[in-house]
Write a protein that holds these residues in place. Structure first.
Motif, PDB file in Angstrom:
ATOM      1  N   THR A 414      28.631  44.817  47.910  1.00  0.00           N
ATOM      2  CA  THR A 414      27.884  46.063  47.724  1.00  0.00           C
ATOM      3  C   THR A 414      28.534  47.163  47.230  1.00  0.00           C
ATOM      4  OG1 THR A 414      29.049  46.746  50.082  1.00  0.00           O
ATOM      5  CG2 THR A 414      26.755  45.549  50.359  1.00  0.00           C
ATOM      6  N   GLY A 415      29.733  46.913  46.604  1.00  0.00           N
ATOM      7  CA  GLY A 415      30.117  47.893  45.398  1.00  0.00           C
ATOM      8  C   GLY A 415      31.051  48.757  45.783  1.00  0.00           C
ATOM      9  N   LYS A 416      31.976  48.208  46.939  1.00  0.00           N
ATOM     10  CA  LYS A 416      33.064  48.975  47.390  1.00  0.00           C
ATOM     11  C   LYS A 416      34.310  49.255  46.515  1.00  0.00           C
ATOM     12  CE  LYS A 416      33.758  46.425  50.968  1.00  0.00           C
ATOM     13  NZ  LYS A 416      32.634  45.384  50.797  1.00  0.00           N
ATOM     14  N   THR A 417      34.602  48.125  46.059  1.00  0.00           N
ATOM     15  CA  THR A 417      35.767  48.016  44.861  1.00  0.00           C
ATOM     16  C   THR A 417      35.311  48.607  43.690  1.00  0.00           C
ATOM     17  OG1 THR A 417      36.551  45.795  45.852  1.00  0.00           O
ATOM     18  CG2 THR A 417      37.079  46.641  43.489  1.00  0.00           C
ATOM     19  N   THR A 418      33.809  48.527  43.044  1.00  0.00           N
ATOM     20  CA  THR A 418      33.609  49.374  42.130  1.00  0.00           C
ATOM     21  C   THR A 418      33.590  50.847  42.269  1.00  0.00           C
ATOM     22  OG1 THR A 418      31.928  47.578  41.657  1.00  0.00           O
ATOM     23  CG2 THR A 418      31.404  49.621  40.667  1.00  0.00           C
ATOM     24  N   LEU A 419      33.261  51.336  43.359  1.00  0.00           N
ATOM     25  CA  LEU A 419      33.420  52.696  43.783  1.00  0.00           C
ATOM     26  C   LEU A 419      34.731  53.233  43.744  1.00  0.00           C
ATOM     27  CD1 LEU A 419      32.075  55.361  44.606  1.00  0.00           C
ATOM     28  CD2 LEU A 419      32.694  54.585  47.154  1.00  0.00           C
ATOM     29  N   PHE A 420      35.829  52.440  44.127  1.00  0.00           N
ATOM     30  CA  PHE A 420      37.122  52.665  43.913  1.00  0.00           C
ATOM     31  C   PHE A 420      37.483  52.948  42.641  1.00  0.00           C
ATOM     32  CE2 PHE A 420      40.165  51.675  47.864  1.00  0.00           C
ATOM     33  CZ  PHE A 420      39.341  52.859  48.557  1.00  0.00           C
ATOM     34  N   LYS A 421      36.807  51.606  41.790  1.00  0.00           N
ATOM     35  CA  LYS A 421      37.556  51.657  40.345  1.00  0.00           C
ATOM     36  C   LYS A 421      36.907  53.092  39.534  1.00  0.00           C
ATOM     37  CE  LYS A 421      38.132  46.734  39.769  1.00  0.00           C
ATOM     38  NZ  LYS A 421      37.568  45.512  38.997  1.00  0.00           N
ATOM     39  N   MET A 422      35.557  53.419  39.862  1.00  0.00           N
ATOM     40  CA  MET A 422      35.191  54.730  39.521  1.00  0.00           C
ATOM     41  C   MET A 422      35.788  56.001  39.670  1.00  0.00           C
ATOM     42  SD  MET A 422      30.921  54.549  39.352  1.00  0.00           S
ATOM     43  CE  MET A 422      30.890  54.042  41.312  1.00  0.00           C
TER      44      MET A 422
END
Length: 578
Positions: A414-422
């Motif tokens: 769902t994008g949890k790690t992507t949110l962290f990376k942002m």
């Protein structure tokens, strides 16, 4: 395929009883060393049908090594492994391979290939029985047919298509096109596809190494129920305490001091209580033995001193013969008591319990150099991010306070790690703005260890730090995560759990005042996990953790953000039912 395999018992392994019997796997006196380091010492156990074993122990103690020996990926220095005749085992490792050149459908078809073979053999036997006119031959064919048909039924052969759909849906990967190459999937998707293929193969013995690392809540719940109904046996290495409570009925512990196997009946909670009682009894018995030995040593000294005084005492009267006889009798009695005390001490020393080892004290404490000066530490304003046609996050607005405890959850992908990376600046949002307090010093723990395998432990820890090596070595050892003999090991020699500990040590060394933790409990052994959670409870700044570990969520508390359909939704944390 390294890291994922389902094979017949290798030919070099001793055959055992027929698999229709109760015992599926027998392990006798397995030992393994690497150089001068003993990893496994005289390990013996039997794995029976429908047994559920949880394998626990500190990081680096040899849990994964034992699984590799059981699957023939490593050789033991001594001992034997015997699978029952015809028994099939399946193995899922911590690190999922890339499956280059294979689609999801390729793996699924391969995984059910043994069922197709059983089906073909059933039809062959049916034809042979119809043609056979010899009673003896017919009996033999009928016996084999009963065996093959039983295996076919137990493995869900008559419901194969439904079974495939059920497993893919249970592991939340039914949305993936089956024509998609596995190498293009995310790490979590690969892990779930590998697990699905393994479960569909339905081996007699499942060997799983941290199977819940890449699963969300729903998938873990489904897996617990699936394993409860599984017809074979299970040996699983796991750090997930709630999963161990639900999925296993025995705990096997590899002791870090003797490197031997200790067995406990019941789930994880029962194991913890048994360990506490065992430790109390050990300490009490040890103290009693030590007191008894001290009293005996004191008694022996007194008897020796008494014997010495009586040997040189002056005569008290003129009856030298009577005095001599009395002295001889007294000396003989003293010597007898002395010999008895010495013999008793010798026996006690021979049977004495070893001193209970000190309980590992992990000093995993975060000490921020600078306190947060603002009430709002991180502000997300209208953040959006897409990859191609797929929207990950859409117009997200959120604030992180100075004392926040936030548990970020959501289904895989769902994008949890992507949110962290942002937030970390490792990915750029397509739209929106991320603002930070000027005093914020962010520490980031990625989902999987990212370390140079050729560097040593101390080289990795001291990178970008100022100070002498001896000082930094002392600091690292002081955390209680590593010992002096570990300092010159290369990262490549460490287990995944040890690599995780090294990254935690590096994180503490940076003295952050904001923590972003991506699946922080992955790979960490249970002893370290308890101390790490305690450190987080005492951390003075905000903590945001991506996690599906229900026990961890209950312990750390705070609010739960669920990332769903590109939006952050505040949820109540899942209730932990033991």
């Amino acid at each position: 395929m390294p890291g994922y395999s389902t094979l017949l018992a290798p030919p070099m392994l001793e055959k055992h009883v027929d698999k229709r019997g109760f015992m599926l796997l027998t392990v006798k006196n397995i030992s393994k060393t690497y150089g001068i380091i003993a990893v496994l010492n005289d390990i013996s156990f039997v794995l029976n049908r429908q047994e559920r074993i949880g394998l626990v122990g500190p990081n680096g103690v040899g849990k994964s090594t034992l699984l590799h020996i059981l699957t023939g990926q490593e050789n033991a220095d001594q001992g034997s492994i015997s699978y029952a005749h015809g028994v099939e085992y399946g193995f899922l490792a911590q690190s999922t391979p890339d499956f280059y050149g294979r689609t999801i459908d390729d793996l699924l078809l391969e995984s059910v290939g043994n069922l197709r073979q059983l089906e073909v053999r059933m039809h062959q036997l049916e034809q042979l029985m119809a043609q056979s006119g010899e009673p003896k031959e017919l009996d033999q064919l009928l016996e084999e047919y009963n065996t093959v048909s039983t295996q076919f039924v137990e493995r869900g052969g008559y419901e194969l298509d439904h079974h495939i759909d059920r497993v893919l849906a249970g592991l939340r990967i039914d949305y993936l096109p089956r024509t998609r190459p596995v190498s293009t999937l995310s790490g979590g998707e690969k892990a779930r596809v590998g697990l699905a293929a393994l479960l569909l193969r339905s081996p007699d013995v499942l060997l799983l190494d941290e199977p819940t690392n890449h699963l969300d809540f729903a998938s873990i719940d489904w897996l617990e129920g699936y394993l409860a109904d599984y017809h074979g046996a299970l040996l699983v290495v796991s750090h997930d305490r709630h999963f161990l409570n639900k999925a296993v009925n025995h705990i096997f512990e590899i002791d870090e001091h003797q490197h031997q196997l200790k067995m406990y009946t019941g789930n994880y909670d029962a194991y913890v209580e048994a360990k506490k009682a065992e430790r109390i009894q050990w300490e009490e018995t040890y103290e009693r033995q030590q007191e008894e030995m001290q009293l005996l040593r004191k008694r022996i000294r007194e008897l020796r001193q008494s014997a010495s005084r009586s040997s040189f005492g002056p005569p008290r009267d003129n009856d030298k013969n009577a005095l001599y006889g009395h002295t001889q009798s007294k000396q003989s009695s003293s010597a007898s008591r002395l010999r008895g005390a010495e013999q008793q001490l010798k026996q006690l020393e021979a049977e004495a319990l070893p001193r209970p080892p000190k309980i590992l004290r992990v000093n995993s404490q975060f000490n921020p150099e600078q306190a947060i000066q603002s009430e709002i530490v991180i502000r997300l304003s209208q953040i959006s991010k897409s990859f191609g046609d797929r929207t990950i996050v859409r117009h997200i607005n959120a604030e992180v306070n100075a004392d926040a405890r936030i548990l970020l959850t959501g289904e895989n992908g769902t994008g949890k790690t992507t949110l962290f990376k942002m937030i970390m600046g490792l990915e750029t949002p397509d739209a929106g703005e991320i603002q930070f307090s000027p005093s914020a010093r962010i520490g980031y723990l990625p989902q999987d260890p990212l370390l140079d395998p050729e560097k040593t432990v101390i080289e990795t820890y001291r990178y970008d730090q100022i100070g002498y090596e001896d000082e930094l070595t002392g600091r690292l050892i002081g955390y209680g995560l590593f010992k002096l003999e570990d300092m010159q090991k290369k990262v490549a020699q460490l287990s995944l759990g040890q690599k995780r500990k090294l990254e935690i040590a590096r994180l503490m060394a940076r003295n952050p005042n904001v923590l972003l933790l991506d699946e922080p409990t992955n790979y960490i052994s249970l002893d370290i996990l308890e101390a790490f959670e305690h450190a987080l409870l005492n951390f003075p700044g905000p903590v945001i953790a991506i996690t599906h570990d229900r026990w961890f969520m209950q312990r750390v508390g705070g609010i739960t953000w669920e990332l769903k359909d590109g939006q952050l939704v505040t949820r109540e944390p899942p209730q932990l039912v033991r």
